[in-house]
Enzyme design. Sequence first.
Site, PDB file in Angstrom:
ATOM      1  CE1 TYR A 126      -3.839   2.377   0.478  1.00 43.80           C
ATOM      2  CE2 TYR A 126      -2.904   2.791   2.757  1.00 43.80           C
ATOM      3  CZ  TYR A 126      -3.738   3.110   1.850  1.00 43.80           C
ATOM      4  OH  TYR A 126      -4.766   3.954   1.945  1.00 43.80           O
ATOM      5  NE  ARG A 185      -1.107   5.366   1.463  1.00 41.47           N
ATOM      6  CZ  ARG A 185      -0.033   5.237   2.281  1.00 41.47           C
ATOM      7  NH1 ARG A 185       0.716   4.407   2.005  1.00 41.47           N
ATOM      8  NH2 ARG A 185      -0.025   5.940   3.427  1.00 41.47           N
ATOM      9  CG  ASP A 186      -6.807   8.199   1.425  1.00 36.49           C
ATOM     10  OD1 ASP A 186      -7.972   7.831   0.817  1.00 36.49           O
ATOM     11  OD2 ASP A 186      -6.927   8.543   2.521  1.00 36.49           O
ATOM     12  CB  SER A 238      -4.346   6.683   4.157  1.00 39.13           C
ATOM     13  OG  SER A 238      -5.358   6.310   5.199  1.00 39.13           O
ATOM     14  CG  ASP A 272      -9.312   2.766  -0.320  1.00 37.83           C
ATOM     15  OD1 ASP A 272     -10.004   1.676  -0.180  1.00 37.83           O
ATOM     16  OD2 ASP A 272      -8.965   3.535   0.586  1.00 37.83           O
ATOM     17  CD1 TRP A 303     -16.441   3.021  -4.480  1.00 39.97           C
ATOM     18  CD2 TRP A 303     -14.891   2.559  -3.052  1.00 39.97           C
ATOM     19  NE1 TRP A 303     -15.638   3.586  -4.863  1.00 39.97           N
ATOM     20  CE2 TRP A 303     -14.642   3.595  -3.903  1.00 39.97           C
ATOM     21  CE3 TRP A 303     -14.398   2.407  -1.678  1.00 39.97           C
ATOM     22  CZ2 TRP A 303     -13.373   4.170  -3.828  1.00 39.97           C
ATOM     23  CZ3 TRP A 303     -12.951   3.074  -1.555  1.00 39.97           C
ATOM     24  CH2 TRP A 303     -12.492   3.806  -2.666  1.00 39.97           C
ATOM     25  CG  ASN A 349     -16.511  -1.117   4.782  1.00 34.64           C
ATOM     26  OD1 ASN A 349     -16.832  -0.382   5.550  1.00 34.64           O
ATOM     27  ND2 ASN A 349     -17.005  -0.907   3.795  1.00 34.64           N
ATOM     28  CD1 TRP A 394     -15.045   7.454   5.026  1.00 32.89           C
ATOM     29  CD2 TRP A 394     -13.334   6.832   5.919  1.00 32.89           C
ATOM     30  NE1 TRP A 394     -14.655   8.512   4.812  1.00 32.89           N
ATOM     31  CE2 TRP A 394     -13.238   8.440   5.665  1.00 32.89           C
ATOM     32  CE3 TRP A 394     -12.184   6.424   6.433  1.00 32.89           C
ATOM     33  CZ2 TRP A 394     -12.239   9.128   5.836  1.00 32.89           C
ATOM     34  CZ3 TRP A 394     -11.072   7.075   6.716  1.00 32.89           C
ATOM     35  CH2 TRP A 394     -11.144   8.522   6.468  1.00 32.89           C
ATOM     36  CG  ASP A 425     -10.376   3.607  10.268  1.00 33.62           C
ATOM     37  OD1 ASP A 425      -9.450   2.840   9.647  1.00 33.62           O
ATOM     38  OD2 ASP A 425     -11.379   3.310  10.763  1.00 33.62           O
TER      39      ASP A 425
HETATM   40  C1  LIG Z   1     -10.546  -1.318   0.214  1.00 33.12           C
HETATM   41  C2  LIG Z   1     -11.726  -0.614   0.630  1.00 33.12           C
HETATM   42  O1  LIG Z   1     -12.544  -0.455  -0.244  1.00 33.12           O
HETATM   43  N1  LIG Z   1     -11.406  -0.424   1.562  1.00 33.12           N
HETATM   44  C3  LIG Z   1     -12.572   0.360   2.309  1.00 33.12           C
HETATM   45  C4  LIG Z   1     -13.438  -0.482   3.076  1.00 33.12           C
HETATM   46  O2  LIG Z   1     -14.374   0.216   3.800  1.00 33.12           O
HETATM   47  C5  LIG Z   1     -13.814   1.183   4.569  1.00 33.12           C
HETATM   48  C6  LIG Z   1     -15.148   1.982   5.220  1.00 33.12           C
HETATM   49  O3  LIG Z   1     -16.233   1.996   4.561  1.00 33.12           O
HETATM   50  C7  LIG Z   1     -13.295   2.347   3.684  1.00 33.12           C
HETATM   51  O4  LIG Z   1     -12.744   3.386   4.318  1.00 33.12           O
HETATM   52  C8  LIG Z   1     -12.320   1.610   2.980  1.00 33.12           C
HETATM   53  O5  LIG Z   1     -11.698   2.409   2.118  1.00 33.12           O
END
Ligand SMILES: CC(=O)N[C@H]1CO[C@H](CO)[C@@H](O)[C@@H]1O
Length: 371
Positions: A107, A112-113, A119, A160, A208, A244, A304, A337
């Site tokens: 990661y 990133r992010d 992050s 992500d 998502w 998640n 999240w 987080d």
């Molecule tokens: C990889 C991914 O989608 N992670 C997500 C899992 O869910 C959490 C909470 O909703 C997200 O913050 C992460 O990005």
Amino acid sequence: MLSLALTVTALAAFISASPADLYPNPFINKAQFVNPAYAAKLNTTIASFEAKHDTLNADRTRTAQNISTFVWVTRAVDIAAIPVAVTAARTARWKTGKDQIIGLVHYNLPDRDCSAGESAGEFSSAKNGLELYKRTFVDKFAMELEKARDLTFAVVLEPDSLGNVVTNQGIEFCKNATKVYEDGLAYAIQKLQYSHVHLYVDAAHGGWLGWDDNLPLAAAEFSKVIKMAGPHSRIRGFSTNVSNFNPYIANPRANYTQYSNSYDELHYAQSLTPHLLNNSLPAHFIIDQGRAGLQNQRAEWGEWCNVKAGYGLRPSAKTGSELVDAIVWVKPGGESDGKCGLEGAPGSGQWFNAYVEGLVKDANPVLDPLK
Ligand SMILES: CC(=O)N[C@H]1CO[C@H](CO)[C@@H](O)[C@@H]1O
Ligand SMILES: *[C@@H]1O[C@H](CO)[C@@H](O)[C@H](O)[C@H]1NC(C)=O
Ligand SMILES: *[C@@H]1O[C@H](CO)[C@@H](O)[C@H](O)[C@H]1NC(C)=O
Ligand SMILES: *[C@@H]1O[C@H](CO)[C@@H](O)[C@H](O)[C@H]1NC(C)=O
Ligand SMILES: *[C@@H]1O[C@H](CO)[C@@H](O)[C@H](O)[C@H]1NC(C)=O
Ligand SMILES: *[C@@H]1O[C@H](CO)[C@@H](O)[C@H](O)[C@H]1NC(C)=O
């Protein structure tokens, strides 16, 4: 009805054509590696329960110290954690006689992010980040795995990142990062082709990419990147729900999922499968349940950050679904987080001890106290 018929046809094709013995589930007959570095952090939680004379929860935490979590490698300096884990896994194998599968999270993409910003990483594409990522991160990561061919690895690739590519083109920073994410990820896939290393490209989660409109876009994006990795590159499958709170099997399903067919992670795997097969991609999943033990704590699916949670289903290859290789705990519960969610949350990655006390108390299944 049409989409249902297609699903059934695709699944039937999958079952009859599945060369399961050519690439069996790598989690079968392996012990998922227990990370001593995470167990060490839980000593803080044991001490805080003991200070409150709560021996029941202190002993439950001791049980959690013996549960597998993934090792996150999120900066170039963290590569040093790989040989440490390798040594510990060899010791565990020697003590228990069981072959170990080590879970790693790779990661560190540049930019990133790109959507949440909690992050952000060490590499910026504006400052030669892609090249630095390849040389100082991916190559070094691969070199450590190459030195440990006696062990087995499951590697989650870049949580992500492709989720952001698929749904966040409206955010300029994500749009700008797209090419770098694709190039970087394709390079990592190509570089990590070893028979003892099993790659799971991150597929975000049901809330998502699980929406009907997003499923084909997601599969097309995965396919694009895996093709970019070259004709000899293969992956084992996809990881979902990393960090998640979605349950594997919802009971009852949360109200905020009412318009989605992917209302829990097993349904997400099932919804995505025909689209993966249509793109000649493998429909195998590992699903994070490290913080999914307490259900229906959210007002909205999109929450999240440090949502009130309990430890969830234990890591296991007994998943009840051919699609799912393993339930895993990718997120080591208690690493914050970010400064959001429950009150008192420290910055991203910092130990949030009060949160861990909740994970222990609200674990589902309940944690048996270690005698
Ligand atoms: C990889 C991914 O989608 N992670 C997500 C899992 O869910 C959490 C909470 O909703 C997200 O913050 C992460 O990005
Ligand atoms: C946690 O504490 C126990 C008891 O004090 C100690 O034996 C153990 O080494 C510690 N664990 C880790 C992983 O640091
Ligand atoms: C840790 O887990 C392993 C495998 O689940 C088990 O064999 C072992 O007895 C456990 N050890 C402790 C101290 O609970
Ligand atoms: C995106 O890229 C453009 C063109 O290089 C640049 O002008 C802009 O500042 C970038 N936007 C962000 C948010 O990084
Ligand atoms: C869903 O909404 C209904 C009606 O508002 C409510 O009674 C129920 O408790 C909610 N279910 C969950 C799981 O939150
Ligand atoms: C499969 O892919 C083809 C070509 O890209 C597309 O037309 C079709 O709708 C897809 N089917 C499914 C189930 O995604």
